[in-house]
Design a protein around this motif. Sequence first.
Motif: not given
Length: 684
Positions: A549-556
Amino acid sequence: MRRLHTRTARRRVVGALTAGLLCTFGPAAPALAAPAPTVAAPAAADVAPTVDDGLALTPPMGFNNWNSTHCRAEFNEDMVKGIADIFVEKGLKDAGYQYVNLDDCWALQSRDANGKLVPDPVRFPNGIKAVADYVHSRGLKLGIYTSAGTKTCNEAGFPGALGHEYSDAQQFADWGVDYLKYDNCNNQGVDARLRYTTMRDALLAATGTTGRPIVYSLCEWGQNKPWEWASDVGHLWRTTGDISDNWGSMLSILKQNLPLAQYAGPGHWNDPDMLEVGNGGMTDTEYRSHFSMWSIMAAPLLIGSDLRDASDATFDILGNKEVIAVDQDPLGKQGTVLSSEGGRWVVAKEMKDGSRTVALFNETGSAQRVATTARAAGLPAAGAYTVRDLWQHKSYNTAGTISATVPAHGTVLVRVSTDAKWAKNPPAVELGLDGGLLVEAGKPVKLTSTVTDLGRTAAAQVSVKLSGPAGWAVKATSPAGTHTLPTGRSLRTTWQVTAPKGTPADSYDLTLKASYRSPTGVRAENVLPLTASVVVAPPAGVSSLGDLPWLSTTNGWGPVERNTSNGENEAGDGNPMTVNGVVYAKGLGVHADSSVEYYTGKACETVTAQVGVDDEEGDDGSVAFEIWADGTKMAASGVLSNAQAAQAISADVRGAQTVRLVVTDGGDGSTSDHGDWADAQLTC
């Protein structure tokens, strides 16, 4: 500009153009032996040499349907009329919005026997003039779309204006069109300045015959640096590729447009594309940042959401007259960057009345203190200043510091002036919270709050309260109040916060609130919304980051994908990760600019991966990979192109609370920048 939902279609269009980004992705027209002939222009005396015509003296404000409807059947006459009605009924017209603009797909795919454009009789049974008449009857203006090529950018291939500029411009003027968005697909290699200047001259000629002035928007995608040459061609010009309804896309476009401040001014504006506010891909906090930053950049404010289904929060953002006044300030200055260290941005804009608007913008995924001074923002020395918070709609006094703890992806937007009546306002108070907001269920976390008086006057009867979700234990372990807080002094309070055992891993809201009185007895408060993440300690041993699991993501473009490449649209639409012919079963598929953050809880040792550009984009794409630990860059790949095999990257992350995997553009624009964190592993 718009993307198709298949990468193969996009590559076909790229091949049809001479170079660069696309404003709208669609299949190319058949190759021509030579550019389509340009219709002869009227005599030179009929064409003005510049667009010094008094139009767009402030950035255009209005609506464009593309971001919410694309080419779907719901884009029709009833929708357009309905948007005009909503402008009036919801107060958007009074707030300054005036253009109701049609995008692609309004016409039939073929011209008539006379070479004229034909409105789609299903979508617009009464024609475009009838729609324009209705929009005008509501006190508004109508915009339309076409392309500086043989076809528009939609894959269906509607007629473009190349070779038909004067005929099409005359039709638009005859219909009562007030605004033209002129795209850039299927341009057959004709020089950009020639394409756009020809349509400028055609619009001016049509204005001469009808008296209908038309605002001219160059949707050239920044491919040929129109900010350097288009101020005497059009009233606004796109500086970037298309925006998408996600944080990564908005942030990337913001960073491309911010450095161009010197080129904007009354009648000629940098255009970083339409607003996504209300389309659902970002939070309200992120949409307020989007709207704030577009306004301080003096960008056109073209609503891209379907207002028929908009929430109250969306109308509150779009209708904020104090923020709109920043965008529409008649001095016409675009805000300039004062600082941007560590994702903490300060942008200041000079206003006609001598005040300065200042944006404290936090691009990071956690709350950050962002600060500057009135002097740094360009104001003269003074004993005190008035600070107007444009989202809280409240005024304060400051001794000169402009500072706030800004929530993740948030923006504090203030207007600062040397108002002689500053003393009638309570002192500005800054809230802060030190300590991690990463909480393991059942384990107490220690935090320290600060309340700092930034004002010229003292704050009295100060109290502070930290509150969390129902069932959480939140307890002050030191004094949470003081009788007087002098200028520049802080009240520090320690807290113990515990999430109940069994609390699911997720994000939870906390609120820090300070209440106080000014010396004149005016009661005031400051509220800092915060987000705590309940996290799970990483497992011992070696784990695939594609499975954790990740904490957060941003993606183009599109979401970050687990164990596949990035598909750019919906989750799960990627392919097997493939770099230079080698297929990888595990990892992360991303699109620059991208960031993926994990909780490591000071229990892990290394991050390793094989990194490269995915093969699915052919010969396109170049990116750079970075590994960060607790805000420090620990490893970097350098720029990698599609032609290269995957490269090994590793980082020592011992003692780190969090690890962040970052992919940035390689320097040639982010189109097709598909990056693979192949075989990405975390050892704990």
